[in-house]
Write an enzyme that holds these catalytic residues in place. Structure first.
Site, PDB file in Angstrom:
ATOM      1  N   ASN A 271       0.805  -1.253   0.105  1.00 14.61           N
ATOM      2  CA  ASN A 271       0.032  -0.075   0.130  1.00 14.61           C
ATOM      3  C   ASN A 271       0.701   1.351  -0.044  1.00 14.61           C
ATOM      4  O   ASN A 271       1.498   1.593   1.188  1.00 14.61           O
ATOM      5  CB  ASN A 271      -0.953  -0.105   1.172  1.00 14.61           C
ATOM      6  CG  ASN A 271      -1.664   1.076   1.199  1.00 14.61           C
ATOM      7  OD1 ASN A 271      -1.817   2.015   0.296  1.00 14.61           O
ATOM      8  ND2 ASN A 271      -2.635   1.521   2.438  1.00 14.61           N
ATOM      9  N   TRP A 272       1.135   1.804  -1.236  1.00 13.40           N
ATOM     10  CA  TRP A 272       1.828   3.023  -1.419  1.00 13.40           C
ATOM     11  C   TRP A 272       1.436   4.342  -0.687  1.00 13.40           C
ATOM     12  O   TRP A 272       1.998   5.247  -0.492  1.00 13.40           O
ATOM     13  CB  TRP A 272       2.216   3.222  -2.790  1.00 13.40           C
ATOM     14  CG  TRP A 272       3.320   2.220  -3.549  1.00 13.40           C
ATOM     15  CD1 TRP A 272       3.835   1.207  -2.608  1.00 13.40           C
ATOM     16  CD2 TRP A 272       3.681   2.152  -4.870  1.00 13.40           C
ATOM     17  NE1 TRP A 272       4.518   0.450  -3.685  1.00 13.40           N
ATOM     18  CE2 TRP A 272       4.607   1.025  -4.754  1.00 13.40           C
ATOM     19  CE3 TRP A 272       3.331   2.955  -5.912  1.00 13.40           C
ATOM     20  CZ2 TRP A 272       5.129   0.459  -5.967  1.00 13.40           C
ATOM     21  CZ3 TRP A 272       3.765   2.492  -7.020  1.00 13.40           C
ATOM     22  CH2 TRP A 272       4.703   1.396  -6.964  1.00 13.40           C
ATOM     23  N   LYS A 273      -0.053   4.383  -0.088  1.00 14.95           N
ATOM     24  CA  LYS A 273      -0.681   5.369   0.285  1.00 14.95           C
ATOM     25  C   LYS A 273      -0.202   6.667  -0.535  1.00 14.95           C
ATOM     26  O   LYS A 273      -0.576   6.459  -1.785  1.00 14.95           O
ATOM     27  CB  LYS A 273      -0.087   5.345   1.727  1.00 14.95           C
ATOM     28  CG  LYS A 273      -0.362   4.301   2.610  1.00 14.95           C
ATOM     29  CD  LYS A 273      -0.222   4.484   4.190  1.00 14.95           C
ATOM     30  CE  LYS A 273      -0.287   3.069   4.814  1.00 14.95           C
ATOM     31  NZ  LYS A 273      -0.151   3.291   6.184  1.00 14.95           N
TER      32      LYS A 273
ATOM     33  N   HIS B 233      -9.590   1.129   4.743  1.00  9.05           N
ATOM     34  CA  HIS B 233      -8.398   1.199   5.453  1.00  9.05           C
ATOM     35  C   HIS B 233      -8.472   2.098   6.604  1.00  9.05           C
ATOM     36  O   HIS B 233      -9.448   3.201   6.373  1.00  9.05           O
ATOM     37  CB  HIS B 233      -7.356   1.863   4.444  1.00  9.05           C
ATOM     38  CG  HIS B 233      -6.106   1.843   4.944  1.00  9.05           C
ATOM     39  ND1 HIS B 233      -5.640   2.678   5.740  1.00  9.05           N
ATOM     40  CD2 HIS B 233      -4.919   0.697   4.935  1.00  9.05           C
ATOM     41  CE1 HIS B 233      -4.309   2.193   5.955  1.00  9.05           C
ATOM     42  NE2 HIS B 233      -4.007   1.245   5.744  1.00  9.05           N
TER      43      HIS B 233
ATOM     44  N   GLU C 274      -6.635   4.545   7.514  1.00 12.09           N
ATOM     45  CA  GLU C 274      -6.826   5.977   7.335  1.00 12.09           C
ATOM     46  C   GLU C 274      -8.034   6.516   6.688  1.00 12.09           C
ATOM     47  O   GLU C 274      -8.382   7.841   6.797  1.00 12.09           O
ATOM     48  CB  GLU C 274      -5.536   6.369   6.664  1.00 12.09           C
ATOM     49  CG  GLU C 274      -4.210   6.034   7.332  1.00 12.09           C
ATOM     50  CD  GLU C 274      -2.907   5.249   6.487  1.00 12.09           C
ATOM     51  OE1 GLU C 274      -3.003   5.709   5.393  1.00 12.09           O
ATOM     52  OE2 GLU C 274      -2.385   4.696   7.357  1.00 12.09           O
TER      53      GLU C 274
ATOM     54  N   GLU D 141      -5.647  -4.956  10.272  1.00 12.20           N
ATOM     55  CA  GLU D 141      -4.503  -3.954  10.647  1.00 12.20           C
ATOM     56  C   GLU D 141      -5.015  -3.292  11.826  1.00 12.20           C
ATOM     57  O   GLU D 141      -5.747  -2.232  11.897  1.00 12.20           O
ATOM     58  CB  GLU D 141      -4.416  -2.990   9.295  1.00 12.20           C
ATOM     59  CG  GLU D 141      -4.198  -3.639   8.146  1.00 12.20           C
ATOM     60  CD  GLU D 141      -3.556  -2.431   7.172  1.00 12.20           C
ATOM     61  OE1 GLU D 141      -2.464  -2.843   6.588  1.00 12.20           O
ATOM     62  OE2 GLU D 141      -3.894  -1.459   7.040  1.00 12.20           O
TER      63      GLU D 141
ATOM     64  N   GLY E  23       2.658  -0.849   4.416  1.00 13.14           N
ATOM     65  CA  GLY E  23       2.915   0.735   3.815  1.00 13.14           C
ATOM     66  C   GLY E  23       4.507   0.818   3.733  1.00 13.14           C
ATOM     67  O   GLY E  23       5.093   0.660   2.696  1.00 13.14           O
ATOM     68  N   GLY E  24       5.174   1.466   4.891  1.00 14.71           N
ATOM     69  CA  GLY E  24       6.381   2.035   4.671  1.00 14.71           C
ATOM     70  C   GLY E  24       7.465   1.077   4.088  1.00 14.71           C
ATOM     71  O   GLY E  24       8.181   1.472   3.340  1.00 14.71           O
TER      72      GLY E  24
END
Ligand code: 13P
Length: 249
Positions: free
Chosen positions: A9-11, A96, A98, A168, A231-232
């Site tokens: 997930n590159w956000k 998600h 976020e 998550e 993610g990161g």
């Protein structure tokens, strides 16, 4: 054994040119493996670049990070599932943390989104997970059940059969504090039972939250994990190529 899924997930990172450069690095560093799939969720603006770059690799797939449930119309700033399909996307993240906690998305929203995504032929990847206060209050399974019920109740059986769930825990996202494999497994077992009870024969459940090169082997040693949503640690192509080749179990 279930096929592993490594989802990036590159956000809000990696514009089209960055995405192309990333895949030029990643593709030669990772040859397809028969036991796993690797999916990329770039920002919507980079979806077409990613789909184009991976077109010759059936083990790789692109997906959209969010959709609006209407198929088209006057909804400035939104992306629909049918529009995402036209960029080559094969999957969609829904709910998600976020989206829920920064943008105020509700369980009712996730229900409409899952239905829209499934109707468009995309694989819905439903994200669920509790806040730290909810975990501390012993409410983790109740929160996850509520999120599953909210998003998936009334979904036709054929659509439910395609759903992937990503657990998550919100307190583990971007914090460097991951759930232990045992913590994650307990929740995965619950999610799997929930899906099985409603007729999904082969539920796939991913874990997400501060997954990195140091903890991936321990997490994947846990049989309840069918893969990870990252993610990161997915933003560097060399590191991600290494992570997706981690030997499991
Ligand atoms: P991090 O891997 O950066 O903690 O993010 C997890 C996540 O939210 C993936 O969807």
């Amino acid at each position: 054994m279930r096929r592993l899924l490594f989802a990036a997930n590159w956000k809000m990172h990696l514009a089209p040119a960055d995405a192309r450069a990333y895949l030029q690095n990643f593709l030669p560093a990772y040859a397809a493996r028969t036991d796993r799939d690797v999916w990329f969720f770039p920002p919507a603006i980079s979806l077409e670049a990613v789909s184009h770059a991976i077109a010759r690799r059936p083990d790789l797939r692109s997906g959209v990070q969010d959709v609006y449930w209407e198929p088209k119309g006057a909804f400035t700033g939104a992306v629909s599932a049918p529009l995402a399909v036209q960029t080559g996307a094969g999957a969609a993240l829904i709910g998600h943390s976020e989206r829920r906690h920064v943008f105020g998305e509700t369980d009712g929203d996730t229900q409409k989104k899952v239905a829209a995504v499934a109707a468009a032929g995309l694989v819905p990847v439903l994200c669920v997970g509790e806040l730290l206060a909810e975990r501390d209050a012993g409410k983790t399974l109740a929160v996850v059940s509520r999120q599953l019920e909210g998003a998936l109740t009334d979904l036709p059986a054929a659509a439910l059969a395609t759903v992937v769930v990503a657990y998550e825990p919100v307190w583990a996202i971007g914090t460097g504090r991951n759930a232990t494999p045992a913590d994650a497994a307990a929740v995965h077992r619950h999610i799997r039972q929930w899906l099985r009870a409603r007729g999904q024969a082969v539920p796939r459940v991913l874990y997400g939250g501060s997954v990195n090169l140091k903890n991936i082997a321990d997490l994947l040693a846990e049989d309840e994990l069918d893969g990870v949503l990252v993610g990161g640690a997915s933003l560097d192509p060399a590191g991600w190529a290494q992570l997706v080749q981690t030997t499991a179990r």
